[in-house]
Write an enzyme that holds these catalytic residues in place. Structure first.
Site, short mmCIF file in Angstrom:
data_model
loop_
_atom_site.label_atom_id
_atom_site.label_comp_id
_atom_site.label_asym_id
_atom_site.label_seq_id
_atom_site.Cartn_x
_atom_site.Cartn_y
_atom_site.Cartn_z
N CYS A 7 0.20 84.78 -46.19
CA CYS A 7 1.49 85.24 -46.71
C CYS A 7 2.54 84.21 -46.32
O CYS A 7 2.20 83.08 -45.97
CB CYS A 7 1.83 86.64 -46.22
SG CYS A 7 2.02 86.80 -44.43
N ARG A 13 2.38 90.82 -43.72
CA ARG A 13 1.31 91.19 -44.64
C ARG A 13 -0.06 90.62 -44.26
O ARG A 13 -1.05 91.37 -44.17
CB ARG A 13 1.66 90.74 -46.08
CG ARG A 13 2.81 91.50 -46.68
CD ARG A 13 3.35 90.82 -47.92
NE ARG A 13 4.00 89.54 -47.60
CZ ARG A 13 4.50 88.69 -48.48
NH1 ARG A 13 4.40 88.96 -49.78
NH2 ARG A 13 5.09 87.58 -48.11
N ASP A 120 6.78 91.93 -50.21
CA ASP A 120 7.17 91.55 -48.85
C ASP A 120 7.95 92.71 -48.21
O ASP A 120 9.02 93.06 -48.69
CB ASP A 120 8.04 90.31 -48.95
CG ASP A 120 8.42 89.76 -47.61
OD1 ASP A 120 8.12 90.43 -46.61
OD2 ASP A 120 9.01 88.68 -47.57
P1 4NP Z 1 5.24 88.07 -44.32
O1 4NP Z 1 6.75 88.60 -44.25
O2 4NP Z 1 5.25 86.87 -45.24
O3 4NP Z 1 4.49 89.21 -44.91
O4 4NP Z 1 4.84 87.72 -42.91
C1 4NP Z 1 7.84 87.80 -43.95
C2 4NP Z 1 8.03 87.37 -42.67
C3 4NP Z 1 9.14 86.61 -42.36
C4 4NP Z 1 10.06 86.27 -43.34
C5 4NP Z 1 9.86 86.69 -44.64
C6 4NP Z 1 8.74 87.45 -44.94
N1 4NP Z 1 11.20 85.50 -43.01
O5 4NP Z 1 12.03 85.29 -43.90
O6 4NP Z 1 11.34 85.10 -41.86
#
Ligand code: 4NP
Length: 152
Positions: A7, A13, A120
């Site tokens: 991800c 995720r 997300d």
């Molecule tokens: P992930 O979620 O891709 O599912 O781990 C996110 C984690 C951090 C961020 C965005 C989405 N961020 O902008 O820091």
């Protein structure tokens, strides 16, 4: 079979996908996860993902975020991406067609092209984390069924 779940941040995720998939596959499968950004490198998963997994008796608390590396494209047989932006980014890092062939959208095995992305949940609440858990759980079942069919 070596599977990498990817991800953006590797804190919401893909840690869930790693944790859930590990409960479904035989022990000789290797399951790992990574992100396309290194912003959260070294951190444990988001507390909301840890709590959501724990609600389903899955412990993901010891995982650590890491960015995807060039070596991952050789090491893993399959690289599953949580959304289309992540997949575009991962494909752009592949060096050749063999590496590109390993990359697919995580929910593709569900054959629902209208809802092919795992949303997300980072800016959402616990309900969104639970919904994402359920979606990833379904996706893991579909992937495992597909792999069993291909490899039997
Ligand atoms: P992930 O979620 O891709 O599912 O781990 C996110 C984690 C951090 C961020 C965005 C989405 N961020 O902008 O820091």
């Amino acid at each position: 079979m070596k599977i990498l779940m990817v991800c953006l941040g590797n804190i919401c995720r893909s840690p869930l996908a790693e944790g859930i998939m590990k409960t479904k596959v035989p022990s000789h499968f290797m399951i790992d996860s990574a992100g396309t950004i290194s912003m959260h490198e070294g951190k444990h998963p988001d507390k909301r993902s840890i709590k959501t997994a724990a609600n389903h008796q899955i412990d993901i608390s010891q995982q650590r975020s890491r960015p995807i590396t060039n070596a991952d494209f050789d090491k893993f047989d399959k690289i599953y991406c949580m959304d289309i932006d992540v997949m575009a980014d991962v494909i752009s890092k592949a060096k050749n067609e063999e590496q590109r062939q390993k990359v697919s959208l995580f929910l593709e095995a569900l054959n629902d092209y209208e809802n092919a992305e795992v949303p997300d949940p980072y800016w959402g609440d616990m309900k969104e984390f639970e919904d994402v858990f359920q979606l990833i759980d379904k996706g893991c079942d579909a992937i495992f069924n597909q792999l069993k069919t291909i490899h039997q």
